[in-house]
Design a protein around this motif. Sequence first.
Motif, PDB file in Angstrom:
ATOM      1  N   GLY A  86       0.800  -1.212   0.000  1.00 50.64           N
ATOM      2  CA  GLY A  86       0.000   0.000   0.000  1.00 50.64           C
ATOM      3  C   GLY A  86       0.834   1.265   0.000  1.00 50.64           C
ATOM      4  N   SER A 113       1.859   3.215  -2.460  1.00 52.74           N
ATOM      5  CA  SER A 113       1.253   4.275  -3.255  1.00 52.74           C
ATOM      6  C   SER A 113       0.014   4.784  -2.527  1.00 52.74           C
ATOM      7  CB  SER A 113       0.868   3.746  -4.639  1.00 52.74           C
ATOM      8  OG  SER A 113       0.159   4.724  -5.356  1.00 52.74           O
ATOM      9  N   TRP A 172      -7.470   0.011  -6.487  1.00 54.98           N
ATOM     10  CA  TRP A 172      -6.064  -0.273  -6.179  1.00 54.98           C
ATOM     11  C   TRP A 172      -5.621  -1.509  -6.938  1.00 54.98           C
ATOM     12  CZ3 TRP A 172      -3.894  -4.701  -4.219  1.00 54.98           C
ATOM     13  CH2 TRP A 172      -2.568  -4.628  -3.770  1.00 54.98           C
ATOM     14  N   GLY A 229      -0.717   0.843  -7.467  1.00 50.93           N
ATOM     15  CA  GLY A 229      -1.250   1.388  -6.217  1.00 50.93           C
ATOM     16  C   GLY A 229      -2.642   1.972  -6.386  1.00 50.93           C
ATOM     17  N   TRP A 230      -2.919   3.075  -5.695  1.00 50.01           N
ATOM     18  CA  TRP A 230      -4.257   3.657  -5.655  1.00 50.01           C
ATOM     19  C   TRP A 230      -4.516   4.575  -6.849  1.00 50.01           C
ATOM     20  CZ3 TRP A 230      -7.685   1.720  -2.453  1.00 50.01           C
ATOM     21  CH2 TRP A 230      -7.246   1.115  -1.270  1.00 50.01           C
TER      22      TRP A 230
END
Length: 431
Positions: free
Chosen positions: A60, A62, A101, A106-107
């Motif tokens: 997690g 990002s 995600w 990443g997000w």
Amino acid sequence: MLRSCVRSSGLAARCVAQKAKVATRAPRASSSATPVGSTQHSDVYQALKTPIRHYAAASGASTFKAADLVVERTKNPKAKLPNNQLVFGRSFTDHMLEIDWDHQSGWTTPKITPYHNLSLDPSASVFHYALECFEGMKAYKDKNGKIRMFRPMENMKRMNSSCARLSLPTFPETEFLECIKELVRVDESFIPLEKGYSLYIRPTMISTSASLGVHVPRSAKLFVLLSPVGPYYPTGFKPVSLFADPVNVRAWPGGTGGYKVGSNYAGAIMPALAADQKGYSQILWLLDDYVTEVGTMNFFMLWKNEKGEKELITPSLDYGGGGIILPGVTRKSIVELTRQWGEFKVTEGNFKMADVARAVEEGRVIEAFGAGTAAIVSPIERINYKGKDYKIPLGSKPDNKAGELASRLMDHILAIQYGETPSSWSEVISK
């Protein structure tokens, strides 16, 4: 899961070491030899969850920012139901929040869009392996029209804990909360104005990985729904009756009972239905006769303990080595409030249903109640245990529907939620 951790995260040495550490421990003894909550249970639980948390934090890396939030407003606003027609979780607002995600990038940018159906691959692991967690929180409007939330960061912290337990990606708590606040602002007109009514907020994360393999999620969706709701007791308290289930259990040492994951609730539906058919409102969940939770709420009892002390007691979060009792926000608030009042002893400790039954027979139980976001407090009037109904007092007057402490806590917490009593727990959402 440990094999997947080695393949997917590159934490091979850490995961293999943890696996070896667990494997070399002596096999778990029976409950008669090793009490629930022993060091052995706690060590195994900690060893199993450590690599999972480490992977979630690494994957997690990002992040996303509320400042980048994109808002697309609906062109087809819904008709709003009158307050007296609101049923919990049946109607929803015009918009929802979504953030995707994946393990490579990443997000994505957070976005508020018109409420819509989700499109997922049929092989998404949320459907097959229950890789899902959620939260329950509320927004209120006070008498001056200000929007308020009750201790929302507590929900953010708990949800991140649930995500990590399932190897779902963790998220930036402050940024996510700011996105939720903006969603509430967008759908402000759906917040009922009458006291006791509120806007229920349901943050959820699901694994969207398209694979039938059992592995760490490679993609996920974080989303939030809003639902206007009425009071849990529209005409006043309605005390509940409980069936102390001697067979089914809600949670166990090293499991996921201490996290807000959907699988905890699915397995509880059948026993609850059986209890209802016996004439009882909810289950009192036991583990080796120790009291754990009531229905989907935390359990509290006010009694005179065996030392003659007036005491409010609730099962400890450390029971079973941790991971059995859900750390409820209302639970935490009640513990902190009553300790501030300083009027009786407040204990987070372990006790058996046999202790409760004996205390009822000896006239030492003053009242008992469940506690949670939906009801705040839910008074208990009787518990069936080993085929016998034990009547729980509902206060000093014969026509009471709740004990004095439950009523006081309800009034006090409601006053905080609606801004009538100043408190840092009530967070105003600026417009």
